[in-house]
Motif scaffolding. Sequence first.
Motif, PDB file in Angstrom:
ATOM      1  N   ILE A 167       7.424   5.171   6.549  1.00  0.00           N
ATOM      2  CA  ILE A 167       8.844   5.535   6.458  1.00  0.00           C
ATOM      3  C   ILE A 167       9.094   6.870   7.169  1.00  0.00           C
ATOM      4  N   ARG A 199       8.671  14.674   2.113  1.00  0.00           N
ATOM      5  CA  ARG A 199       8.257  15.224   0.824  1.00  0.00           C
ATOM      6  C   ARG A 199       7.766  14.124  -0.126  1.00  0.00           C
ATOM      7  N   HIS A 200       8.003  12.863   0.233  1.00  0.00           N
ATOM      8  CA  HIS A 200       7.525  11.759  -0.606  1.00  0.00           C
ATOM      9  C   HIS A 200       6.268  11.099  -0.043  1.00  0.00           C
ATOM     10  N   TYR A 202       2.945   3.022   3.027  1.00  0.00           N
ATOM     11  CA  TYR A 202       4.393   2.766   3.071  1.00  0.00           C
ATOM     12  C   TYR A 202       5.158   4.083   3.279  1.00  0.00           C
ATOM     13  N   GLU A 209       2.663  10.235   0.435  1.00  0.00           N
ATOM     14  CA  GLU A 209       1.534  10.375  -0.483  1.00  0.00           C
ATOM     15  C   GLU A 209       0.236  10.206   0.291  1.00  0.00           C
ATOM     16  N   LEU A 214       9.361   6.139  10.795  1.00  0.00           N
ATOM     17  CA  LEU A 214      10.652   5.529  11.158  1.00  0.00           C
ATOM     18  C   LEU A 214      11.753   6.587  11.207  1.00  0.00           C
ATOM     19  N   GLU A 215      11.755   7.483  10.205  1.00  0.00           N
ATOM     20  CA  GLU A 215      12.805   8.511  10.163  1.00  0.00           C
ATOM     21  C   GLU A 215      12.686   9.435  11.382  1.00  0.00           C
ATOM     22  N   ALA A 257       1.748  13.051  -8.020  1.00  0.00           N
ATOM     23  CA  ALA A 257       1.734  11.818  -7.240  1.00  0.00           C
ATOM     24  C   ALA A 257       2.108  12.075  -5.790  1.00  0.00           C
ATOM     25  N   THR A 258       2.922  13.076  -5.548  1.00  0.00           N
ATOM     26  CA  THR A 258       3.345  13.339  -4.172  1.00  0.00           C
ATOM     27  C   THR A 258       3.079  14.794  -3.827  1.00  0.00           C
ATOM     28  N   ALA A 302      -3.867   9.038  -5.247  1.00  0.00           N
ATOM     29  CA  ALA A 302      -3.437   7.931  -6.108  1.00  0.00           C
ATOM     30  C   ALA A 302      -3.230   8.445  -7.523  1.00  0.00           C
ATOM     31  N   PRO A 303      -2.060   8.182  -8.112  1.00  0.00           N
ATOM     32  CA  PRO A 303      -1.776   8.766  -9.412  1.00  0.00           C
ATOM     33  C   PRO A 303      -2.628   8.158 -10.524  1.00  0.00           C
ATOM     34  N   ARG A 317      13.524  13.916   5.597  1.00  0.00           N
ATOM     35  CA  ARG A 317      13.671  13.767   4.144  1.00  0.00           C
ATOM     36  C   ARG A 317      12.506  13.051   3.476  1.00  0.00           C
ATOM     37  N   SER A 318      11.975  12.044   4.175  1.00  0.00           N
ATOM     38  CA  SER A 318      10.923  11.240   3.548  1.00  0.00           C
ATOM     39  C   SER A 318       9.584  11.975   3.483  1.00  0.00           C
ATOM     40  N   ASP A 360       0.863  -1.174   0.000  1.00  0.00           N
ATOM     41  CA  ASP A 360       0.000   0.000   0.000  1.00  0.00           C
ATOM     42  C   ASP A 360       0.907   1.234   0.000  1.00  0.00           C
ATOM     43  N   TYR A 361       1.103   1.822  -1.178  1.00  0.00           N
ATOM     44  CA  TYR A 361       2.135   2.858  -1.320  1.00  0.00           C
ATOM     45  C   TYR A 361       1.944   4.059  -0.384  1.00  0.00           C
TER      46      TYR A 361
END
Lengths: 199, 262
Positions: free
Chosen positions: B94, B237-238, B90, B240, B97-98, B258-259, B245-246, B234-235, B86-87
């Motif tokens: 992340i 900005r990614h 995910y 989503e 975690l960071e 997408a992001t 959903a793209p 850092r993560s 599941d993007y």
Amino acid sequence: MYEGVVQSLIDELGLLPGVGPKSAQRIAFHILSADPADVRRLAQVLTEIKDKVHFCRICGNVAAEEECRICRDARRDPQVICVVEESKDVVAIEKTREFRGRYHVLGGAISPIEGVGPDDLRIKELMKRLADGEVTEVILATDPNLEGEATATYLARLLKPMGLKVTRLASGLPVGGDLEYADEVTLGRAFEGRRLLDV
Amino acid sequence: MSLYRDEGVVLRTQKLGEADRIITILTRRTGRVRAVAKGVRRTKSKFGGRLEPFSHVDVQFHTGRTLDVVTQVEVLHPYGARLAQDYPRYTTGIAMLETAEKLTVGEKEPSLRQFLLLVGGLRTLVENTHEARLILDAYFLRSLAVAGYAPSLDKCARCGSEHIRGFAIVAGGAVCGACRPAGAATPSAESLALMRSLLRGDWAAADVSQSRHRGECSGLVAAYLQWHLEHGIRSLRHVERESDAPSSVPASFGGNPATHPA
């Protein structure tokens, strides 16, 4: 500390991956005692690799010309593309002699913690290749680790609405191993991907 | 102490040499540990897929001179396997975690509450009971609170007045009209209420919040977190959102982005 060029060589070799100061020193002294013709050949190859090696304009694999050997080969099936992270993965799959289609090298995997997002990979180039409708199947062969799985999930979500057959390499038990040592994730995957024995 | 055993969540992995990895793991009793997992990248490694990020594991270490060495691992909860399917979840995981890594500054300094918060956050993310971005913001606010940086949300962070007129990151949260510094944000009352709900764990109120208030809350929480950490995440900005959903055409081809930056 050695004098002049010997120390410079040790310092340069020490920058290579997996080469520590002791190994750098050993390689430097091996080069010093080696045949001059061998050393000249090594120096020539090192210069040529930056001048002559390109990335294939179609698939992104390393190539000696503008297009790589696989993209130029008319006998390869143009309807199937296998998506991999690195050029090294192309070599690994080619060794199996199982796959006769073409490749697409992404140049890595999505890793947000390292600041690598989808825009940093060759995903746009893949979409361009798929635009003409010749390709019918895309095999996602990214690494079977967390980042590779997430990259495959991202690509599958992008490709499925295009009506393509999207497949993922199977994961499961390594050939030659013992079942009792398999980790829970791998064993779980092996169960998910079990196949009918056709005997 | 040459061997010790603990329970932990794998935060990050880095390649080391030919086939090894350095594993950063937040443990229940020892705090954040960096240890070498020898041969883990080989397909026939005894560790297999047990030491991937998100894995909640029972692990044994051998104390080393610079880095400890992982000797045995058993999986308690393989959160990563579910999240990788599941993007949006995910990318959210992340970022958690960071943040956990950045908030546990010293190695081997026990931080039980940060560990419990991370495990709880990952479990909620996998269970898929709330929107991923709400879970992330709740995690950010509570992990900041555990670290001693909880924003003041009910009273002015400077004078204690209950007449809130803005939100100033440098002041430490909500501010009244008199204390409001130049450049302070003016979030809606609903966005501040959402932040309070997330900090307290009032999911019933958070789940019925409107999308625009969630967006405003996310922006403020992300800015507040990064200002107090003195580092960017850092993560982030990614990350989503689930509604993003793209389409089959990527952003650079003129489709939906997408992001979204935080």
